[in-house]
Design a protein around this motif. Structure first.
Motif, PDB file in Angstrom:
ATOM      1  N   ALA A 264       0.853  -1.235  -0.085  1.00  0.00           N
ATOM      2  CA  ALA A 264       0.136   0.179  -0.045  1.00  0.00           C
ATOM      3  C   ALA A 264       0.971   1.191  -0.062  1.00  0.00           C
ATOM      4  CB  ALA A 264      -0.858  -0.020   1.285  1.00  0.00           C
ATOM      5  N   GLN A 265       0.465   2.252  -0.792  1.00  0.00           N
ATOM      6  CA  GLN A 265       1.418   3.218  -0.872  1.00  0.00           C
ATOM      7  C   GLN A 265       1.111   4.437   0.158  1.00  0.00           C
ATOM      8  OE1 GLN A 265       1.328   4.111  -5.534  1.00  0.00           O
ATOM      9  NE2 GLN A 265       3.164   5.120  -4.669  1.00  0.00           N
ATOM     10  N   THR A 266       2.177   4.511   0.939  1.00  0.00           N
ATOM     11  CA  THR A 266       2.078   5.667   2.212  1.00  0.00           C
ATOM     12  C   THR A 266       3.201   6.378   1.630  1.00  0.00           C
ATOM     13  OG1 THR A 266       3.406   4.484   3.663  1.00  0.00           O
ATOM     14  CG2 THR A 266       0.943   3.969   3.508  1.00  0.00           C
ATOM     15  N   GLU A 267       3.163   7.739   2.591  1.00  0.00           N
ATOM     16  CA  GLU A 267       4.432   8.855   2.257  1.00  0.00           C
ATOM     17  C   GLU A 267       5.712   8.087   2.758  1.00  0.00           C
ATOM     18  OE1 GLU A 267       5.006  13.284   3.138  1.00  0.00           O
ATOM     19  OE2 GLU A 267       3.329  12.309   4.058  1.00  0.00           O
TER      20      GLU A 267
ATOM     21  N   PRO B 199       0.200   7.395  -9.124  1.00  0.00           N
ATOM     22  CA  PRO B 199       1.163   8.233  -8.657  1.00  0.00           C
ATOM     23  C   PRO B 199       0.666   9.479  -7.872  1.00  0.00           C
ATOM     24  CG  PRO B 199       1.089   7.872 -11.177  1.00  0.00           C
ATOM     25  CD  PRO B 199      -0.150   7.321 -10.454  1.00  0.00           C
ATOM     26  N   ALA B 200      -0.660   9.607  -7.862  1.00  0.00           N
ATOM     27  CA  ALA B 200      -0.993  10.690  -7.066  1.00  0.00           C
ATOM     28  C   ALA B 200      -0.605  10.461  -5.533  1.00  0.00           C
ATOM     29  CB  ALA B 200      -2.590  11.053  -7.082  1.00  0.00           C
ATOM     30  N   LYS B 201      -0.703   9.232  -5.168  1.00  0.00           N
ATOM     31  CA  LYS B 201      -0.347   8.947  -3.854  1.00  0.00           C
ATOM     32  C   LYS B 201       1.100   8.990  -3.365  1.00  0.00           C
ATOM     33  CE  LYS B 201      -4.283   5.794  -3.351  1.00  0.00           C
ATOM     34  NZ  LYS B 201      -4.771   4.475  -3.181  1.00  0.00           N
ATOM     35  N   VAL B 202       1.895   9.793  -4.224  1.00  0.00           N
ATOM     36  CA  VAL B 202       3.530   9.559  -3.902  1.00  0.00           C
ATOM     37  C   VAL B 202       3.853  10.693  -2.902  1.00  0.00           C
ATOM     38  CG1 VAL B 202       5.751  10.025  -5.178  1.00  0.00           C
ATOM     39  CG2 VAL B 202       4.016   8.565  -6.101  1.00  0.00           C
ATOM     40  N   PHE B 203       2.791  11.687  -2.643  1.00  0.00           N
ATOM     41  CA  PHE B 203       3.224  12.923  -1.635  1.00  0.00           C
ATOM     42  C   PHE B 203       4.335  13.537  -2.049  1.00  0.00           C
ATOM     43  CE2 PHE B 203       1.554   9.202   0.380  1.00  0.00           C
ATOM     44  CZ  PHE B 203       0.241   9.383   0.731  1.00  0.00           C
ATOM     45  N   PHE B 204       4.778  13.864  -3.260  1.00  0.00           N
ATOM     46  CA  PHE B 204       6.091  14.402  -3.847  1.00  0.00           C
ATOM     47  C   PHE B 204       6.169  15.804  -3.405  1.00  0.00           C
ATOM     48  CE2 PHE B 204       8.918  14.704  -7.722  1.00  0.00           C
ATOM     49  CZ  PHE B 204       9.998  14.425  -6.849  1.00  0.00           C
ATOM     50  N   GLN B 205       5.108  16.438  -3.606  1.00  0.00           N
ATOM     51  CA  GLN B 205       5.468  17.989  -3.418  1.00  0.00           C
ATOM     52  C   GLN B 205       5.967  18.087  -2.081  1.00  0.00           C
ATOM     53  OE1 GLN B 205       1.987  20.443  -3.897  1.00  0.00           O
ATOM     54  NE2 GLN B 205       3.160  22.359  -4.360  1.00  0.00           N
ATOM     55  N   ARG B 206       5.377  17.676  -1.056  1.00  0.00           N
ATOM     56  CA  ARG B 206       5.846  17.705   0.476  1.00  0.00           C
ATOM     57  C   ARG B 206       7.266  17.418   0.704  1.00  0.00           C
ATOM     58  NH1 ARG B 206       1.839  15.020   3.218  1.00  0.00           N
ATOM     59  NH2 ARG B 206       0.690  16.890   3.428  1.00  0.00           N
ATOM     60  N   HIS B 207       7.298  16.231   0.101  1.00  0.00           N
ATOM     61  CA  HIS B 207       8.749  15.799   0.317  1.00  0.00           C
ATOM     62  C   HIS B 207       9.934  16.487  -0.428  1.00  0.00           C
ATOM     63  CE1 HIS B 207      10.890  12.413   2.367  1.00  0.00           C
ATOM     64  NE2 HIS B 207      11.893  12.739   1.478  1.00  0.00           N
ATOM     65  N   ILE B 208       9.602  16.951  -1.347  1.00  0.00           N
ATOM     66  CA  ILE B 208      10.507  18.054  -2.363  1.00  0.00           C
ATOM     67  C   ILE B 208      10.766  19.186  -1.587  1.00  0.00           C
ATOM     68  CG2 ILE B 208      10.896  19.370  -4.317  1.00  0.00           C
ATOM     69  CD1 ILE B 208      11.490  16.230  -4.426  1.00  0.00           C
TER      70      ILE B 208
ATOM     71  N   ASP C 242      -1.195  11.807  10.496  1.00  0.00           N
ATOM     72  CA  ASP C 242      -1.210  11.526   9.287  1.00  0.00           C
ATOM     73  C   ASP C 242      -1.830  12.794   8.592  1.00  0.00           C
ATOM     74  OD1 ASP C 242      -1.426  10.917   6.374  1.00  0.00           O
ATOM     75  OD2 ASP C 242      -1.990   8.616   6.869  1.00  0.00           O
ATOM     76  N   LEU C 243      -0.748  13.669   7.685  1.00  0.00           N
ATOM     77  CA  LEU C 243      -1.219  15.066   7.149  1.00  0.00           C
ATOM     78  C   LEU C 243      -2.333  14.774   6.063  1.00  0.00           C
ATOM     79  CD1 LEU C 243       2.111  16.555   7.567  1.00  0.00           C
ATOM     80  CD2 LEU C 243       0.220  17.323   8.673  1.00  0.00           C
ATOM     81  N   ASP C 244      -2.378  13.795   5.433  1.00  0.00           N
ATOM     82  CA  ASP C 244      -3.144  13.865   4.294  1.00  0.00           C
ATOM     83  C   ASP C 244      -4.703  13.262   4.546  1.00  0.00           C
ATOM     84  OD1 ASP C 244      -1.926  15.253   1.904  1.00  0.00           O
ATOM     85  OD2 ASP C 244      -0.384  13.571   2.368  1.00  0.00           O
ATOM     86  N   THR C 245      -4.892  13.073   5.907  1.00  0.00           N
ATOM     87  CA  THR C 245      -6.168  12.440   6.342  1.00  0.00           C
ATOM     88  C   THR C 245      -7.000  13.572   7.175  1.00  0.00           C
ATOM     89  OG1 THR C 245      -5.464  11.677   8.680  1.00  0.00           O
ATOM     90  CG2 THR C 245      -5.107  10.380   6.636  1.00  0.00           C
ATOM     91  N   ALA C 246      -8.348  13.199   7.485  1.00  0.00           N
ATOM     92  CA  ALA C 246      -9.084  14.297   8.100  1.00  0.00           C
ATOM     93  C   ALA C 246      -8.463  14.281   9.594  1.00  0.00           C
ATOM     94  CB  ALA C 246     -10.521  13.445   8.132  1.00  0.00           C
TER      95      ALA C 246
END
Length: 226
Positions: free
Chosen positions: A43-46, A73-82, A153-157
């Motif tokens: 499962a793709q997580t950050e 690919p939308a589950k990659v959380f790329f912007q935050r990590h960059i 988990d920042l991308d959850t409610a």
């Protein structure tokens, strides 16, 4: 191809970050991104999608980023990590190289998240009413708890309060005199001050060099400007 799109995306994020921080493009430590497929059935997580670390080479230090892309690919959380590794480069670019096995400190999560939310707001990708409603509930954590603990988990409610808190604190800091420079100075000082985040925050932002009670009062007032 995927590599050229990722390179273009990283350059765009870097440009946005430089504009917000009012920094010049003076990068010294290379950031090397390796693209790999996600493990089957994972499962793709950050944490599983993207990782980074400092590496010392004969040519000097670099920051290695491994990006694992699965079916979505939308589950990659790329912007935050960059943003996170760009801030890491700023923190260490003028320091001696990190030796093999030596610990290093990532910039605080709430600066990364606050800057991410600011970027999304400037791009029209964030509804400010949602964050305002969270702030108005008076349920944001105290400043000492916010800067000292890891986020949910920042991308959850469940992570909405932490996202709102991070944006509120970053915005409040930028609203201080010389606010953008203060954030840059805070990022650069973090490797030495991560163990005492509240003291480091107060030290690097001159207007906040005051008692803990006054700092708490500033936080209560400043978070209302989200």
């Amino acid at each position: 191809d995927a590599r050229s799109r990722i390179t273009s995306f990283v350059e765009d994020v870097k440009g946005q970050l430089l504009r917000i921080l009012q920094e010049r493009d003076e990068w010294k430590i290379p950031i090397v991104i390796t693209i790999a497929p996600a493990a089957d059935g994972t499962a793709q997580t950050e944490a599983s999608s993207i990782r980074s670390t400092f590496v010392n080479t004969v040519a000097g230090p670099k920051i290695d980023v491994v990006l694992r892309i699965g079916d979505d690919p939308a589950k990659v959380f790329f912007q935050r990590h960059i943003i996170h590794v760009l801030l890491l480069e700023i923190a260490y670019r003028d320091r001696p190289p990190v030796r093999a096995g030596e610990r290093f400190a990532y910039p605080p999560w709430w600066i990364t998240e606050g800057l991410l939310q600011e970027m999304r707001a400037r791009a029209g990708m964030r509804d400010p009413d949602i964050f305002k409603s969270i702030v108005n509930t008076e349920k944001l954590p105290s400043i000492d708890k916010l800067v000292a603990r890891p986020p949910l988990d920042l991308d959850t409610a469940a992570g909405a309060v932490d996202r709102a808190s991070a944006l509120a604190l970053t915005t409040a800091l930028m609203n201080q005199p010389g606010g953008h420079a203060n954030i840059g100075r805070l990022v650069r000082a973090w490797p030495d001050g991560a163990a005492d985040p509240l003291a480091t925050l107060a030290k690097q932002v001159p207007a906040l060099s005051q008692s803990g009670q006054a700092l708490a009062k500033w936080w209560k007032i400043g978070r209302a400007h989200v």
